[in-house]
Write a protein that holds these residues in place. Structure first.
Motif, PDB file in Angstrom:
ATOM      1  N   VAL A 162       0.864  -1.177   0.000  1.00  0.00           N
ATOM      2  CA  VAL A 162       0.000   0.000   0.000  1.00  0.00           C
ATOM      3  C   VAL A 162       0.904   1.231   0.000  1.00  0.00           C
ATOM      4  N   LEU A 163       0.608   2.163  -0.901  1.00  0.00           N
ATOM      5  CA  LEU A 163       1.451   3.345  -1.048  1.00  0.00           C
ATOM      6  C   LEU A 163       0.632   4.524  -1.547  1.00  0.00           C
ATOM      7  N   GLY A 164       1.298   5.686  -1.621  1.00  0.00           N
ATOM      8  CA  GLY A 164       0.634   6.879  -2.125  1.00  0.00           C
ATOM      9  C   GLY A 164       0.749   6.985  -3.629  1.00  0.00           C
ATOM     10  N   ASN A 165       1.951   6.909  -4.162  1.00  0.00           N
ATOM     11  CA  ASN A 165       2.204   6.952  -5.600  1.00  0.00           C
ATOM     12  C   ASN A 165       3.408   6.093  -5.915  1.00  0.00           C
ATOM     13  N   ILE A 166       3.563   5.812  -7.205  1.00  0.00           N
ATOM     14  CA  ILE A 166       4.685   4.991  -7.660  1.00  0.00           C
ATOM     15  C   ILE A 166       4.918   5.286  -9.134  1.00  0.00           C
ATOM     16  N   GLY A 167       6.154   5.192  -9.566  1.00  0.00           N
ATOM     17  CA  GLY A 167       6.488   5.392 -10.967  1.00  0.00           C
ATOM     18  C   GLY A 167       6.109   4.177 -11.797  1.00  0.00           C
ATOM     19  N   GLN A 168       5.979   4.392 -13.089  1.00  0.00           N
ATOM     20  CA  GLN A 168       5.549   3.324 -13.982  1.00  0.00           C
ATOM     21  C   GLN A 168       6.511   2.141 -14.004  1.00  0.00           C
ATOM     22  N   ARG A 169       7.808   2.399 -14.054  1.00  0.00           N
ATOM     23  CA  ARG A 169       8.768   1.286 -14.127  1.00  0.00           C
ATOM     24  C   ARG A 169       8.807   0.502 -12.822  1.00  0.00           C
ATOM     25  N   SER A 170       8.751   1.191 -11.695  1.00  0.00           N
ATOM     26  CA  SER A 170       8.732   0.477 -10.408  1.00  0.00           C
ATOM     27  C   SER A 170       7.452  -0.327 -10.263  1.00  0.00           C
ATOM     28  N   LEU A 171       6.330   0.253 -10.682  1.00  0.00           N
ATOM     29  CA  LEU A 171       5.057  -0.460 -10.608  1.00  0.00           C
ATOM     30  C   LEU A 171       5.095  -1.703 -11.485  1.00  0.00           C
ATOM     31  N   ALA A 172       5.613  -1.568 -12.688  1.00  0.00           N
ATOM     32  CA  ALA A 172       5.710  -2.726 -13.581  1.00  0.00           C
ATOM     33  C   ALA A 172       6.558  -3.826 -12.953  1.00  0.00           C
ATOM     34  N   ARG A 173       7.673  -3.429 -12.324  1.00  0.00           N
ATOM     35  CA  ARG A 173       8.558  -4.411 -11.691  1.00  0.00           C
ATOM     36  C   ARG A 173       7.845  -5.148 -10.561  1.00  0.00           C
ATOM     37  N   LEU A 174       7.091  -4.412  -9.737  1.00  0.00           N
ATOM     38  CA  LEU A 174       6.382  -5.040  -8.624  1.00  0.00           C
ATOM     39  C   LEU A 174       5.264  -5.963  -9.119  1.00  0.00           C
ATOM     40  N   LEU A 175       4.505  -5.499 -10.108  1.00  0.00           N
ATOM     41  CA  LEU A 175       3.417  -6.320 -10.644  1.00  0.00           C
ATOM     42  C   LEU A 175       3.955  -7.594 -11.283  1.00  0.00           C
ATOM     43  N   ASN A 176       5.067  -7.476 -12.026  1.00  0.00           N
ATOM     44  CA  ASN A 176       5.678  -8.654 -12.656  1.00  0.00           C
ATOM     45  C   ASN A 176       6.215  -9.639 -11.626  1.00  0.00           C
ATOM     46  N   ALA A 177       6.573  -9.132 -10.447  1.00  0.00           N
ATOM     47  CA  ALA A 177       7.080 -10.001  -9.372  1.00  0.00           C
ATOM     48  C   ALA A 177       5.937 -10.656  -8.593  1.00  0.00           C
ATOM     49  N   GLY A 178       4.683 -10.302  -8.912  1.00  0.00           N
ATOM     50  CA  GLY A 178       3.543 -10.946  -8.268  1.00  0.00           C
ATOM     51  C   GLY A 178       2.956 -10.190  -7.094  1.00  0.00           C
ATOM     52  N   PHE A 179       3.401  -8.973  -6.836  1.00  0.00           N
ATOM     53  CA  PHE A 179       2.841  -8.178  -5.744  1.00  0.00           C
ATOM     54  C   PHE A 179       1.507  -7.575  -6.171  1.00  0.00           C
ATOM     55  N   LYS A 180       0.595  -7.461  -5.230  1.00  0.00           N
ATOM     56  CA  LYS A 180      -0.636  -6.699  -5.419  1.00  0.00           C
ATOM     57  C   LYS A 180      -0.316  -5.298  -4.900  1.00  0.00           C
ATOM     58  N   VAL A 181      -0.551  -4.274  -5.709  1.00  0.00           N
ATOM     59  CA  VAL A 181      -0.195  -2.907  -5.329  1.00  0.00           C
ATOM     60  C   VAL A 181      -1.467  -2.082  -5.240  1.00  0.00           C
ATOM     61  N   SER A 182      -1.621  -1.359  -4.119  1.00  0.00           N
ATOM     62  CA  SER A 182      -2.798  -0.519  -3.897  1.00  0.00           C
ATOM     63  C   SER A 182      -2.358   0.893  -3.564  1.00  0.00           C
ATOM     64  N   ARG A 183      -3.179   1.847  -4.022  1.00  0.00           N
ATOM     65  CA  ARG A 183      -2.877   3.255  -3.770  1.00  0.00           C
ATOM     66  C   ARG A 183      -3.957   3.852  -2.883  1.00  0.00           C
ATOM     67  N   VAL A 184      -3.508   4.662  -1.923  1.00  0.00           N
ATOM     68  CA  VAL A 184      -4.401   5.473  -1.087  1.00  0.00           C
ATOM     69  C   VAL A 184      -3.864   6.899  -1.141  1.00  0.00           C
ATOM     70  N   ALA A 185      -4.606   7.824  -0.617  1.00  0.00           N
ATOM     71  CA  ALA A 185      -4.153   9.217  -0.621  1.00  0.00           C
ATOM     72  C   ALA A 185      -2.869   9.347   0.203  1.00  0.00           C
ATOM     73  N   PRO A 186      -1.863  10.058  -0.343  1.00  0.00           N
ATOM     74  CA  PRO A 186      -0.646  10.286   0.438  1.00  0.00           C
ATOM     75  C   PRO A 186      -0.984  10.956   1.770  1.00  0.00           C
ATOM     76  N   ARG A 187      -0.206  10.655   2.785  1.00  0.00           N
ATOM     77  CA  ARG A 187      -0.342  11.170   4.149  1.00  0.00           C
ATOM     78  C   ARG A 187      -1.581  10.644   4.881  1.00  0.00           C
ATOM     79  N   THR A 188      -2.152   9.575   4.373  1.00  0.00           N
ATOM     80  CA  THR A 188      -3.235   8.911   5.094  1.00  0.00           C
ATOM     81  C   THR A 188      -2.647   8.306   6.361  1.00  0.00           C
ATOM     82  N   ALA A 189      -3.361   8.401   7.454  1.00  0.00           N
ATOM     83  CA  ALA A 189      -2.879   7.846   8.724  1.00  0.00           C
ATOM     84  C   ALA A 189      -2.769   6.329   8.628  1.00  0.00           C
ATOM     85  N   LEU A 190      -1.704   5.785   9.213  1.00  0.00           N
ATOM     86  CA  LEU A 190      -1.467   4.346   9.215  1.00  0.00           C
ATOM     87  C   LEU A 190      -2.664   3.589   9.786  1.00  0.00           C
TER      88      LEU A 190
END
Length: 156
Positions: free
Chosen positions: A65-93
């Motif tokens: 879970v993150l605020g934002n991510i670049g396209q190449r990093s996102l592609a790398r994570l998705l290809n590695a099998g991670f599920k990636v989710s975005r929430v508003a930056p500075r959201t409380a833990l």
């Protein structure tokens, strides 16, 4: 399914994957497992991002879970099998852990942010092929003449 949350030093969701101060890892029951410090958060390039990815995989993380991510990093994570989710930056833990915020699933690299630098300009070689060296005044555009011993009777 263990989950990692990209965090700022104030335990809020970090605005960018590679610049997160740390990643808090939680098990499938929401119990804290470990906090992985991002020692390379101020570095340019992709080397420290690859280290983070490897560390998260070692702890069996399946969702990030993150605020934002670049396209190449996102592609790398998705290809590695991670599920990636975005929430508003500075959201409380705590809001992420309790599920009181909506998470946007990122399923393709195009959902990531465009790189602000030209491909490969980050210095890590992640972009396209290396460019040919720029010709300078006085440089020959001919192929290097290594291996030649004589030219027209003159020794080199």
């Amino acid at each position: 399914m263990p989950m990692a949350i990209a965090l700022t030093p104030r335990d809020q969701v970090a605005g960018h994957f590679g610049k997160a101060a740390a990643f808090a890892v939680y098990d499938q029951h929401g119990q804290f497992v470990i906090k992985i410090e991002n020692a390379g958060s101020r570095e340019l390039g992709c080397k420290h991002k690859k280290v983070i990815q490897r560390q998260l995989a070692e702890y069996g993380v399946s969702e990030i879970v993150l605020g934002n991510i670049g396209q190449r990093s996102l592609a790398r994570l998705l290809n590695a099998g991670f599920k990636v989710s975005r929430v508003a930056p500075r959201t409380a833990l705590n809001d992420v852990l309790t599920g009181s915020v909506d998470k946007e699933a990122l399923t393709s690299a195009e959902q990531g942010r465009d790189c602000k630098r030209e491909k490969g300009a980050c210095g890590c070689g992640c972009g396209s092929k290396k460019k040919a060296p720029v010709a300078k005044v006085g440089m020959s555009s001919l192929a290097p003449m290594s291996g030649l011993a004589k030219i027209g009777g003159f020794k080199l």
